[in-house]
Design an enzyme around this catalytic site. Structure first.
Site, PDB file in Angstrom:
ATOM      1  N   GLY A  97       0.854  -1.321  -0.252  1.00  0.00           N
ATOM      2  CA  GLY A  97       0.059   0.000   0.001  1.00  0.00           C
ATOM      3  C   GLY A  97       0.738   1.266  -0.054  1.00  0.00           C
ATOM      4  N   ASP A 122       0.525   3.283   4.293  1.00  0.00           N
ATOM      5  CA  ASP A 122      -0.412   4.074   3.636  1.00  0.00           C
ATOM      6  C   ASP A 122      -1.471   4.567   4.677  1.00  0.00           C
ATOM      7  OD1 ASP A 122      -1.598   1.509   4.235  1.00  0.00           O
ATOM      8  OD2 ASP A 122      -2.169   0.845   2.341  1.00  0.00           O
ATOM      9  N   ASP A 156      -5.034   2.325  10.898  1.00  0.00           N
ATOM     10  CA  ASP A 156      -6.247   2.057  11.285  1.00  0.00           C
ATOM     11  C   ASP A 156      -6.219   1.573  12.619  1.00  0.00           C
ATOM     12  OD1 ASP A 156      -8.934   1.394  11.026  1.00  0.00           O
ATOM     13  OD2 ASP A 156      -8.555  -0.448   9.801  1.00  0.00           O
ATOM     14  N   LYS A 160      -7.414   6.655  10.534  1.00  0.00           N
ATOM     15  CA  LYS A 160      -8.842   6.547  10.672  1.00  0.00           C
ATOM     16  C   LYS A 160      -9.219   6.906  12.046  1.00  0.00           C
ATOM     17  CE  LYS A 160     -10.037   3.187   7.345  1.00  0.00           C
ATOM     18  NZ  LYS A 160     -10.625   1.655   7.226  1.00  0.00           N
ATOM     19  N   PHE A 167     -14.048   2.505   4.091  1.00  0.00           N
ATOM     20  CA  PHE A 167     -13.120   2.004   3.477  1.00  0.00           C
ATOM     21  C   PHE A 167     -12.632   2.514   2.296  1.00  0.00           C
ATOM     22  CE2 PHE A 167     -11.338  -1.245   0.614  1.00  0.00           C
ATOM     23  CZ  PHE A 167     -10.478  -2.145   1.636  1.00  0.00           C
ATOM     24  N   VAL A 168     -11.382   2.884   2.247  1.00  0.00           N
ATOM     25  CA  VAL A 168     -10.910   3.814   1.295  1.00  0.00           C
ATOM     26  C   VAL A 168      -9.797   3.017   0.361  1.00  0.00           C
ATOM     27  CG1 VAL A 168     -11.231   6.023   2.698  1.00  0.00           C
ATOM     28  CG2 VAL A 168      -9.217   4.589   2.843  1.00  0.00           C
ATOM     29  N   ASP A 196      -5.801  -0.631  -1.989  1.00  0.00           N
ATOM     30  CA  ASP A 196      -6.557  -1.609  -2.752  1.00  0.00           C
ATOM     31  C   ASP A 196      -7.717  -1.656  -2.307  1.00  0.00           C
ATOM     32  OD1 ASP A 196      -5.208  -3.031  -0.918  1.00  0.00           O
ATOM     33  OD2 ASP A 196      -5.947  -4.779  -2.220  1.00  0.00           O
ATOM     34  N   ARG A 235      -5.257   0.696  -6.866  1.00  0.00           N
ATOM     35  CA  ARG A 235      -4.054   1.240  -6.234  1.00  0.00           C
ATOM     36  C   ARG A 235      -3.542   2.306  -7.061  1.00  0.00           C
ATOM     37  NH1 ARG A 235      -2.242  -2.148  -2.290  1.00  0.00           N
ATOM     38  NH2 ARG A 235      -2.487  -4.486  -2.440  1.00  0.00           N
TER      39      ARG A 235
HETATM   40  P1  5GP Z   1      -3.820  -1.488  10.764  1.00  0.00           P
HETATM   41  O1  5GP Z   1      -3.089  -2.734  11.176  1.00  0.00           O
HETATM   42  O2  5GP Z   1      -3.470  -0.276  11.258  1.00  0.00           O
HETATM   43  O3  5GP Z   1      -5.173  -1.761  11.524  1.00  0.00           O
HETATM   44  O4  5GP Z   1      -4.000  -1.556   9.357  1.00  0.00           O
HETATM   45  C1  5GP Z   1      -2.992  -0.933   8.582  1.00  0.00           C
HETATM   46  C2  5GP Z   1      -3.482  -1.715   7.174  1.00  0.00           C
HETATM   47  O5  5GP Z   1      -4.707  -2.248   6.951  1.00  0.00           O
HETATM   48  C3  5GP Z   1      -2.899  -0.805   6.137  1.00  0.00           C
HETATM   49  O6  5GP Z   1      -1.623  -0.888   5.693  1.00  0.00           O
HETATM   50  C4  5GP Z   1      -3.793  -1.249   4.950  1.00  0.00           C
HETATM   51  O7  5GP Z   1      -3.059  -2.179   4.177  1.00  0.00           O
HETATM   52  C5  5GP Z   1      -5.016  -1.717   5.559  1.00  0.00           C
HETATM   53  N1  5GP Z   1      -6.136  -0.812   5.658  1.00  0.00           N
HETATM   54  C6  5GP Z   1      -6.723  -0.315   6.841  1.00  0.00           C
HETATM   55  N2  5GP Z   1      -7.782   0.446   6.472  1.00  0.00           N
HETATM   56  C7  5GP Z   1      -7.803   0.208   5.233  1.00  0.00           C
HETATM   57  C8  5GP Z   1      -8.853   0.961   3.985  1.00  0.00           C
HETATM   58  O8  5GP Z   1      -9.669   1.551   4.473  1.00  0.00           O
HETATM   59  N3  5GP Z   1      -8.767   0.696   2.708  1.00  0.00           N
HETATM   60  C9  5GP Z   1      -7.737  -0.307   2.541  1.00  0.00           C
HETATM   61  N4  5GP Z   1      -7.613  -0.429   1.059  1.00  0.00           N
HETATM   62  N5  5GP Z   1      -6.937  -1.004   3.123  1.00  0.00           N
HETATM   63  C10 5GP Z   1      -6.942  -0.516   4.529  1.00  0.00           C
HETATM   64 MG    MG Z   2      -0.823  -2.094   4.259  1.00  0.00          MG
END
Ligand code: 5GP
Ligand code: MG
Length: 173
Positions: free
Chosen positions: A38, A93, A96, A124, A145-146, A152, A158
């Site tokens: 990402g 990217d 979350d 987020k 969800f973006v 992606d 992407r």
């Molecule tokens: P975390 O570990 O912070 O929960 O998630 C990070 C990873 O989840 C990001 O690197 C991404 O790959 C994926 N992710 C989280 N939210 C989104 C979203 O809204 N859209 C997409 N495409 N990927 C997300």
């Molecule tokens: Mg990622």
């Protein structure tokens, strides 16, 4: 698809990230580690705005098993550069829950870097499950969800030059 952050807004956000990183590290040197897949678009744009001596590497982390549902985090650090006694910025990217960056920081701390900070395009709001916060954030976004600018849905989108939100009825998990 709704545009959440336009192409020109993304560009300004990336410039802000680069300015903040420059203000923090001055003349460097600095090691940037992008999280595959990402971060590749942000990585390519951001490193060209940085002027200190720079090394660039990647690490792979993936937690998505279905298209939007989460599985266990898998990290592949085979391609990561040597970070011992280097200042490191991990670039991803989106922040979350924060679990991905929290685990990557923990893994990297064991390798003896001088410092580890993190930079993300998006955070987020209200989703965080970990104690760490990203050090450099371009945009706060709501819990949607973006896709686009590296992000992606089922390996597509992407390449969009902007960030868009997909509505829940467009998503199959
Ligand atoms: P975390 O570990 O912070 O929960 O998630 C990070 C990873 O989840 C990001 O690197 C991404 O790959 C994926 N992710 C989280 N939210 C989104 C979203 O809204 N859209 C997409 N495409 N990927 C997300
Ligand atoms: Mg990622």
């Amino acid at each position: 698809m709704r545009t959440l952050i336009s192409e020109s807004e993304v560009r300004e956000g990336v410039q802000r990230l680069a300015s903040e990183i420059t203000a923090t590290y001055g003349d460097g040197p600095l090691t940037i580690v992008g999280v595959l897949t990402g971060s590749v678009v942000l990585l390519a744009d951001m490193i060209r705005l940085l002027t200190m001596p720079l090394r660039v590497g990647v690490v792979q982390a993936s937690s998505y098993r279905g298209a939007t549902s989460r599985g266990p985090l898998v990290i592949n650090s085979d391609l990561m550069p040597d970070i011992a006694q280097h200042d490191v910025v991990i670039v991803d990217d989106i922040f979350d829950t924060g679990n991905t960056l929290a685990e990557l920081i923990e893994l990297m701390q064991k390798l003896g870097p001088t410092s580890v900070r993190t930079a993300v395009l998006l955070r987020k709001t209200g989703q965080q499950e970990v104690a760490i916060k990203p050090d450099f954030v371009a945009f706060e976004i709501p819990n949607e969800f973006v896709v686009g600018y590296g992000l992606d849905y089922r390996d597509e989108y992407r390449n969009l030059p902007y960030v868009g939100a997909l509505d829940p009825e467009d998503l199959r998990s």
